[in-house]
Design a protein around this motif. Sequence first.
Motif, short mmCIF file in Angstrom:
data_model
loop_
_atom_site.label_atom_id
_atom_site.label_comp_id
_atom_site.label_asym_id
_atom_site.label_seq_id
_atom_site.Cartn_x
_atom_site.Cartn_y
_atom_site.Cartn_z
N LYS A 212 -20.74 -46.05 33.63
CA LYS A 212 -22.01 -46.20 32.93
C LYS A 212 -21.95 -45.41 31.63
N SER A 213 -22.77 -45.84 30.69
CA SER A 213 -22.78 -45.18 29.39
C SER A 213 -23.29 -43.75 29.50
N ILE A 214 -22.62 -42.84 28.79
CA ILE A 214 -23.10 -41.46 28.66
C ILE A 214 -23.40 -41.17 27.19
N ASP A 215 -23.48 -42.24 26.39
CA ASP A 215 -23.76 -42.12 24.96
C ASP A 215 -25.19 -41.61 24.76
N GLU A 216 -25.36 -40.66 23.87
CA GLU A 216 -26.68 -40.05 23.65
C GLU A 216 -27.48 -40.75 22.57
N ARG A 217 -26.94 -41.81 21.99
CA ARG A 217 -27.67 -42.55 20.96
C ARG A 217 -28.57 -43.61 21.57
N SER A 218 -29.50 -44.09 20.79
CA SER A 218 -30.30 -45.25 21.19
C SER A 218 -29.53 -46.51 20.78
N ILE A 219 -29.91 -47.66 21.36
CA ILE A 219 -29.24 -48.90 20.99
C ILE A 219 -29.52 -49.23 19.53
N GLU A 220 -30.68 -48.85 19.02
CA GLU A 220 -31.01 -49.09 17.60
C GLU A 220 -30.06 -48.32 16.69
N GLU A 221 -29.73 -47.09 17.06
CA GLU A 221 -28.81 -46.29 16.25
C GLU A 221 -27.41 -46.89 16.26
N VAL A 222 -26.99 -47.41 17.41
CA VAL A 222 -25.67 -48.04 17.50
C VAL A 222 -25.64 -49.28 16.62
N LEU A 223 -26.68 -50.12 16.69
CA LEU A 223 -26.73 -51.35 15.90
C LEU A 223 -26.75 -51.06 14.40
N GLU A 224 -27.33 -49.91 14.01
CA GLU A 224 -27.38 -49.53 12.60
C GLU A 224 -26.11 -48.85 12.13
N GLY A 225 -25.16 -48.63 13.04
CA GLY A 225 -23.89 -48.01 12.66
C GLY A 225 -23.93 -46.50 12.59
N ILE A 226 -24.95 -45.89 13.15
CA ILE A 226 -25.07 -44.42 13.17
C ILE A 226 -24.20 -43.89 14.31
N ASN A 227 -23.30 -42.98 13.99
CA ASN A 227 -22.33 -42.52 15.00
C ASN A 227 -22.67 -41.17 15.60
N TYR A 228 -23.93 -40.75 15.51
CA TYR A 228 -24.37 -39.51 16.15
C TYR A 228 -25.81 -39.70 16.63
N PRO A 229 -26.29 -38.91 17.61
CA PRO A 229 -27.65 -39.09 18.15
C PRO A 229 -28.70 -38.55 17.19
N LYS A 230 -29.03 -39.34 16.18
CA LYS A 230 -29.93 -38.90 15.11
C LYS A 230 -31.30 -38.51 15.64
N ALA A 231 -31.90 -39.38 16.46
CA ALA A 231 -33.24 -39.09 16.97
C ALA A 231 -33.25 -37.81 17.81
N LYS A 232 -32.23 -37.60 18.61
CA LYS A 232 -32.17 -36.40 19.45
C LYS A 232 -32.11 -35.14 18.59
N LEU A 233 -31.29 -35.17 17.54
CA LEU A 233 -31.15 -34.00 16.68
C LEU A 233 -32.43 -33.72 15.90
N GLN A 234 -33.19 -34.78 15.61
CA GLN A 234 -34.45 -34.61 14.88
C GLN A 234 -35.64 -34.32 15.80
N GLY A 235 -35.40 -34.32 17.10
CA GLY A 235 -36.47 -34.04 18.04
C GLY A 235 -37.47 -35.17 18.19
N ILE A 236 -37.05 -36.39 17.85
CA ILE A 236 -37.94 -37.56 17.94
C ILE A 236 -37.76 -38.21 19.32
N PRO A 237 -38.87 -38.54 20.01
CA PRO A 237 -38.74 -39.22 21.31
C PRO A 237 -38.00 -40.56 21.16
N TYR A 238 -37.07 -40.82 22.06
CA TYR A 238 -36.32 -42.07 22.01
C TYR A 238 -35.74 -42.34 23.38
N LYS A 239 -35.16 -43.54 23.55
CA LYS A 239 -34.56 -43.91 24.82
C LYS A 239 -33.08 -44.16 24.61
N THR A 240 -32.25 -43.51 25.39
CA THR A 240 -30.81 -43.70 25.25
C THR A 240 -30.43 -45.12 25.69
N LEU A 241 -29.36 -45.60 25.09
CA LEU A 241 -28.93 -46.97 25.39
C LEU A 241 -28.47 -47.09 26.84
#
Length: 364
Positions: A212-241
Amino acid sequence: MEKINFYNDRELQHSGFHETRNYGYRYQDFENEKLIKDVHYEVEINCKTNDAYNDFIFEINRKQVYVNSKEPNLLVEQMLDKCAKALFPIKIIPAEDGTIYEIDNHHEIVQRWNSLKKHLSSYYYSEAAYKILNKVQKLILNKQELEKSLNQDWFFHLYFSPLYIDYPLETSQTYKWESPILGNQSIDYRVNHTIEEHYTATGKIIINATGKSIDERSIEEVLEGINYPKAKLQGIPYKTLESEMEVQYKLYGEDRSIFSIISTYETKIDETKKKVQKITLFHLLEDEDFRPESDFGERKAYEQFKNFQTMEDEDIIDISKRLKDFKPVSTLKEPQEKISLYVEEIPTIERKSPLAKFLNMFKK
Protein backbone atom coordinates in the motif's frame (compact mmCIF):
# COMPACT_ATOMS: atom_id res chain seq x y z
CA MET A 1 4.80 -31.36 -3.65
CA GLU A 2 8.54 -30.66 -3.66
CA LYS A 3 9.89 -27.96 -1.36
CA ILE A 4 11.98 -25.17 -2.85
CA ASN A 5 15.72 -25.78 -2.85
CA PHE A 6 17.29 -22.64 -1.36
CA TYR A 7 20.99 -21.78 -1.14
CA ASN A 8 22.28 -20.84 2.30
CA ASP A 9 19.43 -21.23 4.77
CA ARG A 10 16.53 -19.54 2.92
CA GLU A 11 18.40 -17.38 0.42
CA LEU A 12 17.20 -17.31 -3.20
CA GLN A 13 19.90 -16.73 -5.81
CA HIS A 14 19.86 -16.24 -9.56
CA SER A 15 22.40 -18.32 -11.50
CA GLY A 16 21.86 -16.68 -14.91
CA PHE A 17 20.63 -18.42 -18.04
CA HIS A 18 22.48 -19.50 -21.16
CA GLU A 19 20.22 -18.68 -24.08
CA THR A 20 18.55 -15.70 -25.74
CA ARG A 21 14.93 -15.33 -24.63
CA ASN A 22 12.03 -13.37 -26.04
CA TYR A 23 9.43 -11.90 -23.71
CA GLY A 24 6.06 -10.35 -24.46
CA TYR A 25 5.38 -7.13 -22.54
CA ARG A 26 1.98 -5.46 -22.15
CA TYR A 27 0.86 -2.32 -20.30
CA GLN A 28 -2.83 -1.50 -19.94
CA ASP A 29 -4.18 1.71 -18.40
CA PHE A 30 -7.81 1.73 -17.26
CA GLU A 31 -10.07 4.49 -15.95
CA ASN A 32 -12.45 2.47 -13.81
CA GLU A 33 -13.36 -0.33 -16.26
CA LYS A 34 -12.60 1.58 -19.47
CA LEU A 35 -9.34 0.83 -21.28
CA ILE A 36 -7.58 4.14 -22.03
CA LYS A 37 -4.19 3.00 -23.31
CA ASP A 38 -2.72 -0.31 -24.42
CA VAL A 39 1.01 -0.70 -25.12
CA HIS A 40 2.77 -3.90 -26.11
CA TYR A 41 6.11 -4.96 -27.52
CA GLU A 42 8.52 -7.85 -27.65
CA VAL A 43 11.82 -7.68 -25.79
CA GLU A 44 14.87 -9.87 -26.33
CA ILE A 45 17.02 -10.70 -23.30
CA ASN A 46 20.41 -12.35 -23.42
CA CYS A 47 22.22 -13.30 -20.23
CA LYS A 48 26.00 -13.32 -20.55
CA THR A 49 28.80 -14.15 -18.15
CA ASN A 50 30.60 -11.09 -16.79
CA ASP A 51 34.20 -12.19 -16.22
CA ALA A 52 35.27 -8.83 -14.76
CA TYR A 53 32.77 -9.09 -11.89
CA ASN A 54 32.52 -12.92 -11.73
CA ASP A 55 28.82 -12.43 -12.38
CA PHE A 56 26.55 -11.94 -15.40
CA ILE A 57 25.16 -9.17 -17.62
CA PHE A 58 21.69 -8.81 -19.11
CA GLU A 59 21.72 -7.56 -22.70
CA ILE A 60 18.25 -6.19 -23.47
CA ASN A 61 16.94 -5.23 -26.88
CA ARG A 62 13.42 -3.85 -27.21
CA LYS A 63 11.63 -4.36 -30.51
CA GLN A 64 8.87 -2.28 -32.15
CA VAL A 65 6.50 -0.59 -29.69
CA TYR A 66 2.77 -0.61 -30.45
CA VAL A 67 0.34 1.87 -28.87
CA ASN A 68 -3.29 0.71 -29.10
CA SER A 69 -2.16 -1.91 -31.64
CA LYS A 70 -0.52 0.72 -33.90
CA GLU A 71 2.94 2.16 -34.26
CA PRO A 72 3.27 5.51 -32.43
CA ASN A 73 1.72 8.33 -34.50
CA LEU A 74 1.67 11.35 -32.15
CA LEU A 75 4.70 13.62 -32.34
CA VAL A 76 5.81 13.03 -28.74
CA GLU A 77 5.28 9.26 -28.98
CA GLN A 78 7.11 9.09 -32.30
CA MET A 79 10.10 11.03 -31.02
CA LEU A 80 10.41 9.11 -27.79
CA ASP A 81 10.19 5.85 -29.72
CA LYS A 82 12.95 6.96 -32.09
CA CYS A 83 15.10 8.33 -29.25
CA ALA A 84 14.83 4.97 -27.47
CA LYS A 85 16.66 3.33 -30.38
CA ALA A 86 19.86 4.86 -29.01
CA LEU A 87 19.26 3.11 -25.70
CA PHE A 88 18.95 -0.43 -27.08
CA PRO A 89 20.59 -2.80 -26.85
CA ILE A 90 21.38 -1.89 -23.25
CA LYS A 91 23.60 -3.99 -20.98
CA ILE A 92 22.65 -4.14 -17.30
CA ILE A 93 24.83 -5.46 -14.49
CA PRO A 94 22.46 -6.58 -11.72
CA ALA A 95 23.10 -6.29 -8.01
CA GLU A 96 22.98 -9.45 -5.89
CA ASP A 97 19.32 -8.86 -5.01
CA GLY A 98 18.32 -8.49 -8.69
CA THR A 99 18.02 -4.69 -8.83
CA ILE A 100 20.00 -2.56 -11.31
CA TYR A 101 23.60 -2.04 -10.26
CA GLU A 102 25.05 -0.37 -13.34
CA ILE A 103 24.71 0.23 -17.09
CA ASP A 104 27.67 -1.56 -18.64
CA ASN A 105 27.64 -0.04 -22.15
CA HIS A 106 26.96 3.63 -21.51
CA HIS A 107 29.70 4.68 -23.94
CA GLU A 108 28.01 2.74 -26.78
CA ILE A 109 24.65 4.38 -25.96
CA VAL A 110 26.21 7.86 -26.14
CA GLN A 111 27.81 7.05 -29.49
CA ARG A 112 24.50 5.84 -30.91
CA TRP A 113 22.74 8.91 -29.58
CA ASN A 114 25.22 11.33 -31.19
CA SER A 115 24.63 9.66 -34.55
CA LEU A 116 20.84 9.49 -34.11
CA LYS A 117 20.51 13.07 -32.86
CA LYS A 118 21.78 14.52 -36.14
CA HIS A 119 19.14 12.64 -38.08
CA LEU A 120 16.30 13.53 -35.70
CA SER A 121 17.18 17.23 -35.49
CA SER A 122 17.04 17.49 -39.29
CA TYR A 123 13.71 15.64 -39.47
CA TYR A 124 11.89 17.20 -36.49
CA TYR A 125 12.47 20.95 -36.38
CA SER A 126 9.62 22.36 -34.29
CA GLU A 127 10.18 24.04 -30.92
CA ALA A 128 8.49 21.14 -29.13
CA ALA A 129 10.78 18.69 -30.90
CA TYR A 130 13.92 20.57 -29.88
CA LYS A 131 12.79 20.58 -26.24
CA ILE A 132 12.35 16.80 -26.33
CA LEU A 133 15.75 16.27 -27.98
CA ASN A 134 17.51 18.50 -25.42
CA LYS A 135 15.82 16.73 -22.52
CA VAL A 136 16.76 13.29 -23.88
CA GLN A 137 20.33 14.42 -24.51
CA LYS A 138 20.83 15.61 -20.92
CA LEU A 139 19.53 12.28 -19.68
CA ILE A 140 21.62 10.06 -21.96
CA LEU A 141 24.89 11.92 -21.37
CA ASN A 142 24.54 11.58 -17.58
CA LYS A 143 25.08 7.93 -16.71
CA GLN A 144 23.79 8.17 -13.13
CA GLU A 145 20.61 10.00 -14.16
CA LEU A 146 20.04 7.51 -16.97
CA GLU A 147 20.31 4.62 -14.51
CA LYS A 148 17.78 6.33 -12.21
CA SER A 149 15.39 6.92 -15.10
CA LEU A 150 15.23 3.20 -15.91
CA ASN A 151 13.21 2.72 -12.73
CA GLN A 152 10.54 5.01 -14.24
CA ASP A 153 10.00 2.49 -17.04
CA TRP A 154 7.58 -0.28 -16.07
CA PHE A 155 9.60 -3.06 -17.72
CA PHE A 156 12.86 -2.23 -15.94
CA HIS A 157 11.05 -1.38 -12.70
CA LEU A 158 9.40 -4.80 -12.45
CA TYR A 159 12.05 -7.02 -14.07
CA PHE A 160 14.84 -5.65 -11.86
CA SER A 161 13.11 -5.86 -8.49
CA PRO A 162 14.65 -7.19 -5.25
CA LEU A 163 13.73 -10.85 -5.70
CA TYR A 164 16.98 -12.60 -4.78
CA ILE A 165 16.98 -12.16 -1.03
CA ASP A 166 16.48 -14.14 2.18
CA TYR A 167 12.89 -15.29 2.72
CA PRO A 168 12.33 -15.97 6.44
CA LEU A 169 9.93 -18.81 7.25
CA GLU A 170 6.35 -17.70 7.92
CA THR A 171 7.13 -14.00 7.67
CA SER A 172 7.63 -11.44 4.90
CA GLN A 173 10.47 -9.21 3.84
CA THR A 174 9.50 -5.54 3.64
CA TYR A 175 10.87 -3.17 1.00
CA LYS A 176 10.15 0.35 -0.18
CA TRP A 177 9.14 0.54 -3.83
CA GLU A 178 8.90 3.73 -5.90
CA SER A 179 6.59 2.81 -8.77
CA PRO A 180 6.05 5.04 -11.87
CA ILE A 181 2.27 5.41 -11.57
CA LEU A 182 2.12 8.70 -13.47
CA GLY A 183 5.18 8.57 -15.73
CA ASN A 184 7.85 10.72 -14.10
CA GLN A 185 5.80 10.89 -10.89
CA SER A 186 6.41 7.82 -8.75
CA ILE A 187 4.46 6.78 -5.67
CA ASP A 188 6.08 5.25 -2.58
CA TYR A 189 4.84 1.85 -1.37
CA ARG A 190 5.61 -0.39 1.56
CA VAL A 191 5.81 -3.81 -0.09
CA ASN A 192 5.83 -7.22 1.56
CA HIS A 193 7.70 -9.99 -0.28
CA THR A 194 6.65 -13.58 0.39
CA ILE A 195 7.59 -16.84 -1.30
CA GLU A 196 5.46 -19.96 -1.65
CA GLU A 197 7.16 -22.91 0.00
CA HIS A 198 6.71 -25.48 -2.80
CA TYR A 199 7.32 -25.58 -6.53
CA THR A 200 4.23 -25.44 -8.72
CA ALA A 201 3.14 -28.46 -10.75
CA THR A 202 5.21 -27.08 -13.67
CA GLY A 203 8.34 -26.53 -11.56
CA LYS A 204 8.00 -22.79 -10.98
CA ILE A 205 8.74 -20.68 -7.90
CA ILE A 206 6.09 -18.11 -6.96
CA ILE A 207 6.96 -14.81 -5.25
CA ASN A 208 4.22 -12.39 -4.25
CA ALA A 209 4.80 -8.68 -3.65
CA THR A 210 1.86 -6.76 -2.16
CA GLY A 211 1.76 -3.26 -0.77
CA LYS A 212 0.00 0.00 0.00
CA SER A 213 1.08 3.56 -0.58
CA ILE A 214 3.07 5.27 2.18
CA ASP A 215 3.38 8.48 0.13
CA GLU A 216 2.63 11.57 2.22
CA ARG A 217 1.38 13.65 -0.71
CA SER A 218 -2.20 14.11 -1.83
CA ILE A 219 -3.27 12.81 -5.23
CA GLU A 220 -3.67 16.44 -6.36
CA GLU A 221 -0.02 17.14 -5.54
CA VAL A 222 1.08 14.06 -7.48
CA LEU A 223 -1.00 15.07 -10.52
CA GLU A 224 0.52 18.58 -10.38
CA GLY A 225 4.04 17.13 -10.39
CA ILE A 226 4.89 18.22 -6.84
CA ASN A 227 7.46 15.81 -5.43
CA TYR A 228 7.12 16.68 -1.73
CA PRO A 229 4.15 16.83 0.73
CA LYS A 230 3.44 20.54 0.26
CA ALA A 231 0.16 20.65 2.18
CA LYS A 232 1.65 18.76 5.13
CA LEU A 233 4.63 21.12 5.38
CA GLN A 234 2.29 24.14 5.23
CA GLY A 235 0.02 22.72 7.91
CA ILE A 236 -2.98 22.66 5.56
CA PRO A 237 -5.58 19.88 6.11
CA TYR A 238 -5.45 17.34 3.29
CA LYS A 239 -5.97 13.67 2.50
CA THR A 240 -3.07 11.44 1.53
CA LEU A 241 -3.40 9.53 -1.70
CA GLU A 242 -4.74 5.97 -1.70
CA SER A 243 -3.08 3.32 -3.82
CA GLU A 244 -2.53 -0.45 -3.64
CA MET A 245 -0.44 -2.84 -5.68
CA GLU A 246 0.19 -6.55 -6.11
CA VAL A 247 2.74 -8.33 -8.25
CA GLN A 248 3.18 -12.06 -8.79
CA TYR A 249 6.47 -13.41 -10.12
CA LYS A 250 6.91 -16.90 -11.48
CA LEU A 251 10.51 -18.08 -11.71
CA TYR A 252 11.97 -21.18 -13.33
CA GLY A 253 12.94 -23.62 -10.60
CA GLU A 254 16.15 -24.65 -12.40
CA ASP A 255 17.92 -21.26 -12.43
CA ARG A 256 15.45 -18.89 -10.66
CA SER A 257 15.16 -16.70 -13.77
CA ILE A 258 11.88 -14.92 -14.52
CA PHE A 259 9.20 -16.79 -16.44
CA SER A 260 6.36 -14.28 -15.95
CA ILE A 261 5.26 -11.13 -14.12
CA ILE A 262 1.60 -10.24 -13.51
CA SER A 263 0.97 -6.94 -11.73
CA THR A 264 -1.94 -4.64 -10.87
CA TYR A 265 -1.83 -1.12 -9.44
CA GLU A 266 -5.00 0.65 -8.30
CA THR A 267 -4.95 4.37 -7.44
CA LYS A 268 -7.92 6.45 -6.29
CA ILE A 269 -8.16 9.71 -8.27
CA ASP A 270 -11.41 11.00 -6.72
CA GLU A 271 -14.66 9.64 -5.33
CA THR A 272 -15.84 8.40 -8.73
CA LYS A 273 -12.62 7.73 -10.61
CA LYS A 274 -10.03 4.99 -10.13
CA LYS A 275 -6.85 4.49 -12.15
CA VAL A 276 -5.98 0.83 -12.74
CA GLN A 277 -2.70 -0.21 -14.37
CA LYS A 278 -1.99 -3.79 -15.39
CA ILE A 279 1.50 -4.78 -16.48
CA THR A 280 2.35 -8.29 -17.67
CA LEU A 281 5.47 -10.00 -18.95
CA PHE A 282 5.68 -13.60 -20.22
CA HIS A 283 8.48 -15.69 -21.64
CA LEU A 284 7.45 -16.42 -25.24
CA LEU A 285 8.15 -20.11 -25.77
CA GLU A 286 8.82 -21.57 -29.21
CA ASP A 287 9.02 -25.00 -27.58
CA GLU A 288 6.31 -25.59 -24.98
CA ASP A 289 8.49 -28.28 -23.36
CA PHE A 290 11.37 -25.83 -22.82
CA ARG A 291 13.22 -26.04 -19.53
CA PRO A 292 16.35 -24.01 -18.68
CA GLU A 293 19.58 -25.70 -17.68
CA SER A 294 19.64 -26.57 -14.01
CA ASP A 295 22.54 -25.54 -11.79
CA PHE A 296 21.62 -28.16 -9.17
CA GLY A 297 24.55 -30.43 -10.07
CA GLU A 298 27.00 -27.55 -10.01
CA ARG A 299 25.73 -26.39 -6.64
CA LYS A 300 25.88 -29.92 -5.22
CA ALA A 301 29.45 -30.36 -6.48
CA TYR A 302 30.43 -27.05 -4.88
CA GLU A 303 28.97 -28.14 -1.53
CA GLN A 304 30.85 -31.46 -1.77
CA PHE A 305 34.05 -29.55 -2.59
CA LYS A 306 33.60 -27.34 0.50
CA ASN A 307 33.02 -30.43 2.63
CA PHE A 308 36.13 -32.07 1.13
CA GLN A 309 38.24 -29.08 2.20
CA THR A 310 37.34 -29.73 5.84
CA MET A 311 37.82 -33.52 5.82
CA GLU A 312 40.55 -35.19 7.84
CA ASP A 313 43.08 -37.43 6.07
CA GLU A 314 41.54 -40.64 7.46
CA ASP A 315 38.15 -39.65 6.06
CA ILE A 316 39.41 -39.51 2.47
CA ILE A 317 38.77 -42.62 0.38
CA ASP A 318 41.55 -43.75 -1.96
CA ILE A 319 39.60 -44.44 -5.17
CA SER A 320 42.66 -45.82 -7.02
CA LYS A 321 42.84 -48.85 -4.69
CA ARG A 322 39.22 -49.71 -5.33
CA LEU A 323 39.64 -49.45 -9.09
CA LYS A 324 42.51 -51.99 -9.28
CA ASP A 325 40.27 -55.04 -8.87
CA PHE A 326 37.32 -53.59 -10.77
CA LYS A 327 36.39 -55.54 -13.93
CA PRO A 328 33.62 -54.21 -16.12
CA VAL A 329 30.87 -56.73 -16.97
CA SER A 330 28.90 -56.41 -20.17
CA THR A 331 25.15 -56.91 -19.82
CA LEU A 332 24.30 -56.32 -23.48
CA LYS A 333 22.78 -59.23 -25.47
CA GLU A 334 21.84 -59.70 -29.10
CA PRO A 335 18.15 -58.98 -29.64
CA GLN A 336 16.06 -62.11 -30.34
CA GLU A 337 14.16 -60.45 -33.16
CA LYS A 338 14.49 -57.34 -35.21
CA ILE A 339 12.13 -54.46 -34.64
CA SER A 340 10.85 -52.29 -37.47
CA LEU A 341 9.30 -48.89 -36.90
CA TYR A 342 6.67 -47.37 -39.18
CA VAL A 343 6.42 -43.56 -39.06
CA GLU A 344 3.22 -42.05 -40.37
CA GLU A 345 3.50 -38.66 -42.06
CA ILE A 346 1.92 -35.96 -39.89
CA PRO A 347 0.08 -33.15 -41.69
CA THR A 348 1.44 -29.65 -41.07
CA ILE A 349 -0.59 -27.36 -38.83
CA GLU A 350 -0.53 -23.58 -39.00
CA ARG A 351 0.79 -22.38 -35.64
CA LYS A 352 0.41 -18.99 -34.02
CA SER A 353 3.53 -17.11 -33.00
CA PRO A 354 4.34 -16.97 -29.26
CA LEU A 355 3.63 -13.20 -29.24
CA ALA A 356 0.20 -13.74 -30.85
CA LYS A 357 -0.62 -16.36 -28.20
CA PHE A 358 0.48 -13.90 -25.50
CA LEU A 359 -1.78 -11.13 -26.83
CA ASN A 360 -4.70 -13.52 -27.22
CA MET A 361 -4.59 -14.15 -23.46
CA PHE A 362 -6.16 -10.73 -22.92
CA LYS A 363 -9.10 -11.39 -25.26
CA LYS A 364 -10.53 -14.20 -23.14
